[in-house]
Design a protein around this motif. Structure first.
Motif, PDB file in Angstrom:
ATOM      1  N   PRO A   1      31.057 -33.425  -2.314  1.00  0.00           N
ATOM      2  CA  PRO A   1      31.110 -34.874  -2.550  1.00  0.00           C
ATOM      3  C   PRO A   1      30.289 -35.323  -3.761  1.00  0.00           C
ATOM      4  N   HIS A   2      29.386 -34.494  -4.243  1.00  0.00           N
ATOM      5  CA  HIS A   2      28.553 -34.858  -5.392  1.00  0.00           C
ATOM      6  C   HIS A   2      29.145 -34.393  -6.717  1.00  0.00           C
ATOM      7  N   SER A   3      30.277 -33.741  -6.667  1.00  0.00           N
ATOM      8  CA  SER A   3      30.912 -33.219  -7.875  1.00  0.00           C
ATOM      9  C   SER A   3      32.001 -34.173  -8.364  1.00  0.00           C
ATOM     10  N   PRO A   4      32.147 -34.310  -9.686  1.00  0.00           N
ATOM     11  CA  PRO A   4      33.250 -35.125 -10.213  1.00  0.00           C
ATOM     12  C   PRO A   4      34.624 -34.549  -9.856  1.00  0.00           C
ATOM     13  N   ALA A   5      34.676 -33.265  -9.511  1.00  0.00           N
ATOM     14  CA  ALA A   5      35.940 -32.623  -9.148  1.00  0.00           C
ATOM     15  C   ALA A   5      36.270 -32.791  -7.662  1.00  0.00           C
ATOM     16  N   TYR A   6      35.436 -33.523  -6.908  1.00  0.00           N
ATOM     17  CA  TYR A   6      35.626 -33.675  -5.454  1.00  0.00           C
ATOM     18  C   TYR A   6      37.032 -34.158  -5.147  1.00  0.00           C
ATOM     19  N   ASP A   7      37.712 -33.432  -4.300  1.00  0.00           N
ATOM     20  CA  ASP A   7      39.106 -33.722  -3.954  1.00  0.00           C
ATOM     21  C   ASP A   7      39.396 -33.101  -2.583  1.00  0.00           C
ATOM     22  N   PRO A   8      38.792 -33.649  -1.503  1.00  0.00           N
ATOM     23  CA  PRO A   8      38.895 -32.994  -0.191  1.00  0.00           C
ATOM     24  C   PRO A   8      40.307 -32.905   0.360  1.00  0.00           C
ATOM     25  N   HIS A   9      41.219 -33.700  -0.143  1.00  0.00           N
ATOM     26  CA  HIS A   9      42.611 -33.651   0.324  1.00  0.00           C
ATOM     27  C   HIS A   9      43.491 -32.887  -0.662  1.00  0.00           C
ATOM     28  N   MET A  10      42.845 -32.343  -1.704  1.00  0.00           N
ATOM     29  CA  MET A  10      43.525 -31.544  -2.721  1.00  0.00           C
ATOM     30  C   MET A  10      44.713 -32.292  -3.338  1.00  0.00           C
ATOM     31  N   ASP A  11      44.515 -33.589  -3.587  1.00  0.00           N
ATOM     32  CA  ASP A  11      45.560 -34.390  -4.222  1.00  0.00           C
ATOM     33  C   ASP A  11      45.785 -33.985  -5.680  1.00  0.00           C
ATOM     34  N   SER A  12      44.716 -33.542  -6.365  1.00  0.00           N
ATOM     35  CA  SER A  12      44.806 -33.216  -7.792  1.00  0.00           C
ATOM     36  C   SER A  12      44.531 -31.746  -8.090  1.00  0.00           C
ATOM     37  N   HIS A  13      44.412 -30.918  -7.081  1.00  0.00           N
ATOM     38  CA  HIS A  13      44.105 -29.507  -7.271  1.00  0.00           C
ATOM     39  C   HIS A  13      45.106 -28.644  -6.509  1.00  0.00           C
ATOM     40  N   ASP A  14      45.208 -27.405  -6.943  1.00  0.00           N
ATOM     41  CA  ASP A  14      46.101 -26.465  -6.269  1.00  0.00           C
ATOM     42  C   ASP A  14      45.389 -25.799  -5.101  1.00  0.00           C
TER      43      ASP A  14
END
Length: 173
Positions: free
Chosen positions: A93-106
């Motif tokens: 949660p402290h990272s700019p890459a935070y994406d727990p639902h993987m909306d923007s990541h593979d």
């Protein structure tokens, strides 16, 4: 003709250099920044290393330097596994890459293990487990980009030694 001490030392040094060169060319140890783990993660990583295959996608296992219970390598260039790495940025949660639902990541499930992937320099990929108790990272060099990913061959040992943490917020489903 009996070699002089200086000539004997020179011949010995040449033989040692040749042996080191041969070891380097034949896939000697791979330098790896092995994670330091303790407690349950340390035990899981040691068990995983013991369960890893001698070959991965036809590539022979190599030693790592320094030798550690948290790292393994196969092939040349080396496919490198590191166990006990920090939580992936996509789950922090402290990272700019935070994406727990993987909306923007593979993210993908391969043989029952959930992985996220990211490109690395040279055209390769770094895969990191998302649900295991000890995070496992596998870096695959670009030289193998045209081949099937080797992470499927690691699923069995990972599942046997590093259980899913049901409290993790993400699911590959």
């Amino acid at each position: 003709m009996t070699p002089t001490p200086a000539r004997h030392a020179l011949l010995s040094a040449a033989a040692l250099a040749a042996a080191l060169l041969l070891a380097a060319c034949s896939g000697g140890s791979v330098r790896v920044a092995a994670p330091a783990t303790t407690g349950a993660a340390g035990k899981q990583c040691a068990a995983l290393k013991a369960a890893l295959p001698a070959t991965l996608d036809g590539k022979k296992r190599r030693g790592t330097s320094p030798a550690a219970a948290t790292a393994a390598a196969w092939g040349d260039p080396a496919i490198v596994l590191r166990c006990g790495v920090p939580q992936p940025d996509v789950l922090d949660p402290h990272s700019p890459a935070y994406d727990p639902h993987m909306d923007s990541h593979d993210a993908e499930e391969v043989n029952g293990v959930c992985w996220t992937s990211e490109p690395v320099d040279g055209g390769g990929f770094r895969y990191t487990t998302l649900q295991q108790q000890a995070y496992v990272e596998v870096t695959v060099p670009g030289a193998y980009a045209h081949l099937q990913s080797p992470i499927g061959g690691l699923a069995g040992p990972i599942q046997r030694t590093d259980p899913v943490d049901r409290s993790r917020p993400f699911s590959c489903d």
